[in-house]
Design a protein around this motif. Structure first.
Motif, PDB file in Angstrom:
ATOM      1  N   SER A 194       0.778  -1.090   0.023  1.00 14.54           N
ATOM      2  CA  SER A 194       0.153  -0.178  -0.011  1.00 14.54           C
ATOM      3  C   SER A 194       0.864   1.167   0.154  1.00 14.54           C
ATOM      4  O   SER A 194       2.120   1.174   0.429  1.00 14.54           O
ATOM      5  CB  SER A 194      -0.952   0.106   1.115  1.00 14.54           C
ATOM      6  OG  SER A 194      -0.074   0.413   2.234  1.00 14.54           O
ATOM      7  N   ILE A 195       0.273   2.289  -0.163  1.00 11.85           N
ATOM      8  CA  ILE A 195       0.961   3.339  -0.443  1.00 11.85           C
ATOM      9  C   ILE A 195       1.685   3.827   0.999  1.00 11.85           C
ATOM     10  O   ILE A 195       2.760   4.146   1.387  1.00 11.85           O
ATOM     11  CB  ILE A 195       0.385   4.872  -0.933  1.00 11.85           C
ATOM     12  CG1 ILE A 195       0.139   4.528  -2.235  1.00 11.85           C
ATOM     13  CG2 ILE A 195       1.166   6.262  -0.548  1.00 11.85           C
ATOM     14  CD1 ILE A 195      -1.043   5.582  -2.897  1.00 11.85           C
ATOM     15  N   THR A 244       4.346   1.269   2.077  1.00 12.28           N
ATOM     16  CA  THR A 244       5.462   1.537   1.439  1.00 12.28           C
ATOM     17  C   THR A 244       6.373   2.658   1.762  1.00 12.28           C
ATOM     18  O   THR A 244       7.594   2.681   2.233  1.00 12.28           O
ATOM     19  CB  THR A 244       5.166   1.652  -0.082  1.00 12.28           C
ATOM     20  OG1 THR A 244       4.772   0.471  -0.535  1.00 12.28           O
ATOM     21  CG2 THR A 244       6.589   1.870  -0.843  1.00 12.28           C
ATOM     22  N   VAL A 245       5.721   4.028   2.089  1.00  4.08           N
ATOM     23  CA  VAL A 245       6.106   5.189   2.377  1.00  4.08           C
ATOM     24  C   VAL A 245       6.677   5.022   3.549  1.00  4.08           C
ATOM     25  O   VAL A 245       7.838   5.633   4.263  1.00  4.08           O
ATOM     26  CB  VAL A 245       5.109   6.399   2.208  1.00  4.08           C
ATOM     27  CG1 VAL A 245       5.745   7.725   2.705  1.00  4.08           C
ATOM     28  CG2 VAL A 245       4.747   6.487   0.767  1.00  4.08           C
ATOM     29  N   LEU A 246       5.792   4.596   4.781  1.00  8.05           N
ATOM     30  CA  LEU A 246       6.128   4.626   6.088  1.00  8.05           C
ATOM     31  C   LEU A 246       7.536   3.651   6.459  1.00  8.05           C
ATOM     32  O   LEU A 246       8.394   3.924   7.303  1.00  8.05           O
ATOM     33  CB  LEU A 246       5.195   4.358   6.853  1.00  8.05           C
ATOM     34  CG  LEU A 246       4.020   5.308   7.034  1.00  8.05           C
ATOM     35  CD1 LEU A 246       2.772   4.738   7.621  1.00  8.05           C
ATOM     36  CD2 LEU A 246       4.440   6.846   7.691  1.00  8.05           C
ATOM     37  N   ARG A 257       9.815   2.831   4.437  1.00  9.00           N
ATOM     38  CA  ARG A 257      11.254   3.635   3.885  1.00  9.00           C
ATOM     39  C   ARG A 257      11.774   4.411   4.922  1.00  9.00           C
ATOM     40  O   ARG A 257      12.907   4.553   5.051  1.00  9.00           O
ATOM     41  CB  ARG A 257      10.820   4.051   2.623  1.00  9.00           C
ATOM     42  CG  ARG A 257      10.585   3.179   1.584  1.00  9.00           C
ATOM     43  CD  ARG A 257      10.529   3.359   0.188  1.00  9.00           C
ATOM     44  NE  ARG A 257      10.918   4.692  -0.449  1.00  9.00           N
ATOM     45  CZ  ARG A 257      11.454   4.827  -1.440  1.00  9.00           C
ATOM     46  NH1 ARG A 257      11.468   3.701  -2.337  1.00  9.00           N
ATOM     47  NH2 ARG A 257      12.364   5.666  -1.813  1.00  9.00           N
ATOM     48  N   ARG A 258      10.898   5.099   5.637  1.00  6.48           N
ATOM     49  CA  ARG A 258      11.397   6.388   6.501  1.00  6.48           C
ATOM     50  C   ARG A 258      11.483   5.644   7.943  1.00  6.48           C
ATOM     51  O   ARG A 258      12.242   6.364   8.913  1.00  6.48           O
ATOM     52  CB  ARG A 258      10.458   7.276   6.722  1.00  6.48           C
ATOM     53  CG  ARG A 258       9.858   8.066   5.693  1.00  6.48           C
ATOM     54  CD  ARG A 258       8.561   8.801   5.945  1.00  6.48           C
ATOM     55  NE  ARG A 258       8.431   9.440   7.160  1.00  6.48           N
ATOM     56  CZ  ARG A 258       8.652  10.692   7.342  1.00  6.48           C
ATOM     57  NH1 ARG A 258       9.215  11.237   6.366  1.00  6.48           N
ATOM     58  NH2 ARG A 258       8.702  11.111   8.719  1.00  6.48           N
ATOM     59  N   ARG A 289      10.857  -3.063   4.463  1.00  2.00           N
ATOM     60  CA  ARG A 289      11.076  -1.905   3.742  1.00  2.00           C
ATOM     61  C   ARG A 289      10.881  -1.621   2.216  1.00  2.00           C
ATOM     62  O   ARG A 289      11.679  -2.297   1.463  1.00  2.00           O
ATOM     63  CB  ARG A 289      12.419  -1.292   3.940  1.00  2.00           C
ATOM     64  CG  ARG A 289      12.605   0.234   4.426  1.00  2.00           C
ATOM     65  CD  ARG A 289      14.318   0.529   4.902  1.00  2.00           C
ATOM     66  NE  ARG A 289      14.653  -0.076   5.823  1.00  2.00           N
ATOM     67  CZ  ARG A 289      14.251  -0.122   7.227  1.00  2.00           C
ATOM     68  NH1 ARG A 289      13.317   1.022   7.472  1.00  2.00           N
ATOM     69  NH2 ARG A 289      14.792  -0.579   7.976  1.00  2.00           N
ATOM     70  N   GLY A 290       9.893  -0.857   1.743  1.00  2.00           N
ATOM     71  CA  GLY A 290       9.867  -0.588   0.519  1.00  2.00           C
ATOM     72  C   GLY A 290       9.121  -1.810  -0.213  1.00  2.00           C
ATOM     73  O   GLY A 290       9.041  -1.821  -1.495  1.00  2.00           O
ATOM     74  N   HIS A 291       8.698  -2.701   0.276  1.00  2.00           N
ATOM     75  CA  HIS A 291       8.304  -4.005   0.107  1.00  2.00           C
ATOM     76  C   HIS A 291       7.010  -4.551   0.524  1.00  2.00           C
ATOM     77  O   HIS A 291       6.649  -5.878   0.774  1.00  2.00           O
ATOM     78  CB  HIS A 291       9.382  -4.956  -0.178  1.00  2.00           C
ATOM     79  CG  HIS A 291       9.060  -6.354  -0.807  1.00  2.00           C
ATOM     80  ND1 HIS A 291       9.905  -7.296  -1.035  1.00  2.00           N
ATOM     81  CD2 HIS A 291       7.864  -6.714  -1.442  1.00  2.00           C
ATOM     82  CE1 HIS A 291       9.286  -8.411  -1.677  1.00  2.00           C
ATOM     83  NE2 HIS A 291       7.991  -7.977  -1.798  1.00  2.00           N
ATOM     84  N   LEU A 326       0.091   8.069   8.168  1.00  2.00           N
ATOM     85  CA  LEU A 326       0.591   8.925   7.074  1.00  2.00           C
ATOM     86  C   LEU A 326      -0.080  10.171   7.061  1.00  2.00           C
ATOM     87  O   LEU A 326       0.577  11.019   6.942  1.00  2.00           O
ATOM     88  CB  LEU A 326       0.603   8.005   5.733  1.00  2.00           C
ATOM     89  CG  LEU A 326       1.106   8.758   4.717  1.00  2.00           C
ATOM     90  CD1 LEU A 326       2.628   9.068   4.645  1.00  2.00           C
ATOM     91  CD2 LEU A 326       0.794   7.944   3.339  1.00  2.00           C
TER      92      LEU A 326
END
Lengths: 207, 207, 207, 207
Positions: B100-101, B104-106, B108-109, B171-173, B200
């Motif tokens: 999901s957006i 994925t975004v969270l 990565r951070r 992460r990112g996956h 988010l």
């Protein structure tokens, strides 16, 4: 043997579950939906059933105190909040409870209310004839002790000027909205969720 | 000739793919879905099949080590992660993986976990009776070497207090989530994705 | 009398329009969709037809230069870009063009490319075996002179190392993506749109 | 006895309501939809009917001044704005009014117009042949006095250079868009809403 639940009540609840699910307002098995029945009874969603996939077997009857007519079935955890609305407001015919990103995020940041003004959609709420009015949506702290939470809700109602807004937020735990029937409850839910989504979008603007 | 896959398992997987696709959680041919079968077997989505459009031909059987029963079929690239959950937790009946957006975004951070607290939806997770609990979702670095990634996952489980949260992020996956059956796995996925979307949205607020 | 368009080609285009519309990627009558036919022909959506509601009458044939086989029908305004991809890359079987909020907003802010890295979904693109690769999506300025725009696109391809990413952005005018067949083109579109949506969400984070 | 409303007009309105509802542009019972009929008549949605669930019974006829042909039925509160467009622009065949998060949030922050430029979708509007044009969408203050609001709208049209953009925003009260027929009105609505959503997303970017 308890009286059956009228088919119209079951269909109103099942169809409300589907409409709320289409908006992603009943994630996991969260959310609950009820209607007032004749004779001091309430039809409500059973605990643990996914509100997107309700059928007659997912709906049960409780009394006005929230006690199940069939003790083998467990009603929604928040049944007490639904029954509290039915006892306090004789004209309420349906109550819906859902979780949205906007209502969750904003309630967590709010003090004891969220103010909405300048929206044409406010006209849909009793006592507000124009967009120039404002409403304060009460925000209450979450509490697993539902009778205690209901007492806190009633204390807020006791302090509010009439007409009381047909809804409130529980911090991090969604919105409760009611109306004379299911269509009105769902329309009010849609209107409040739309305005909360606008508030969240506005807060995210950066320039 | 290998035993056929039970029809109920196929339907659970096909229908899970459609539900995840409706939320845009299986973009392109990403994501994978499995169920535990009797006799040490696992039914899992085949590699390269779009999870929105699964049918019986898109589902195959592997053993508990991830080896395909029919060597002509290629199982999902992350089969080893599904089998790792089945081997480690005997009560797990289904595993779902989606992108999901928010996840994925969270991820990565994030550092090595994402903390969720104050959400009523946390009550859905084992060991968390109230909204006042918090969970830490493990976040692991991505790795194309799936056996090595699974060892990293198991090392994290080894360091976590019980009850272990039934999910983790790569992460990112995307996210991996499991439960005793497909309905429970999907409900937990919905709950976690809802809370991550709230996180988010909260991070995007600017005033 | 021109040869009819094969039914499979029409169905691929009609169904791609519906899938893209479900994601709101073909607003108004924007977007276009084509497939390569045998014999140097291309089937493409007609100009002015809403891509959510295509049928056989909305699909027409052009030659590899973009000239309509039936001069009474007007092909999509960007037919030249589709044919340019078919002439340049012999393995391309389908081309899709859509507008999303992410691809529009990001392309307007970008220089001459948008860099994507650290996403597992990058594995779906030719030449990228792991998530540790990065891709640069070319971004070109919009231009109503389609032959001139196609020359600018080909000049970019001439300067890019192989394998060339199967897509590019036109500033404020959406994305073009292709693949060996419609399923692959749509999967690549979904993957790129997912990653662009993640980039936009990441840029909106405020703390 | 008044003439019946042509079936094609009813279907256009019912189907427009469904399309707008799919985009969440008609929350609660907000929004309204009309078509011009022969003989100086207008078919319009009745007040208080949810636009997602229209049927023939939800559509009524008014005259060019907005007066109901059947005085027992109440037309949409904003009927005067629809009739104003029909009287002012002889080529207008359909008018749609919806509320979106983008049009609500942006209109509340705007001065007396919102400028859109650099979008390929601008080509869909009369008089704009290229993406290098810009449009100014008029924004007017909300007003419960509909005849007074319509006079304010007409004063704006009087001050605008031709061709006049087929739409305007009412602050906190949605967008009005028209076209020669329902398909064109809906396409223009989709295009404007897409561009407003891009503007909102761009304003939310933080780095």
């Amino acid at each position: 043997m308890p009286e059956p639940i009228p088919q119209a009540a079951i269909e109103a609840i099942v169809s409300a579950g589907r409409r709320m699910a289409e908006r992603n307002w009943v994630p996991a098995t969260a959310g609950n939906i009820s209607v007032r029945l004749p004779g001091g009874r309430v039809a409500i969603t059973r605990s643990g059933f996914h509100k997107a996939q309700l059928d007659a077997g997912a709906v049960m009857a409780v009394d006005m105190g929230g006690a199940p007519e069939n003790p083998a079935l467990r009603p929604s955890a928040e049944t007490g909040l639904h029954c509290g609305a039915y006892r306090t407001f004789p004209d309420v015919g349906a109550v819906v409870h859902g979780h949205s990103i906007a209502n969750t995020v904003l309630s967590r940041r709010a003090g004891d209310s969220i103010r909405l003004e300048g929206y044409e959609l406010l006209k849909a709420f009793p006592g507000l004839a124009t967009h120039e009015a404002a409403v304060e949506i009460p925000v209450l702290d979450n509490d697993q002790d539902i009778p205690r939470l209901q007492r806190a809700v009633e204390a807020r109602w006791g302090n509010m000027a009439a007409p009381i807004l047909p809804g409130y937020l529980i911090r991090g735990h969604g919105i409760y909205v009611w109306g004379p029937d299911m269509e009105a409850a769902l329309a009010r839910l849609e209107g409040l969720e739309f305005m909360l989504a606008c508030e969240l979008a506005n807060l995210s603007i950066n320039r």
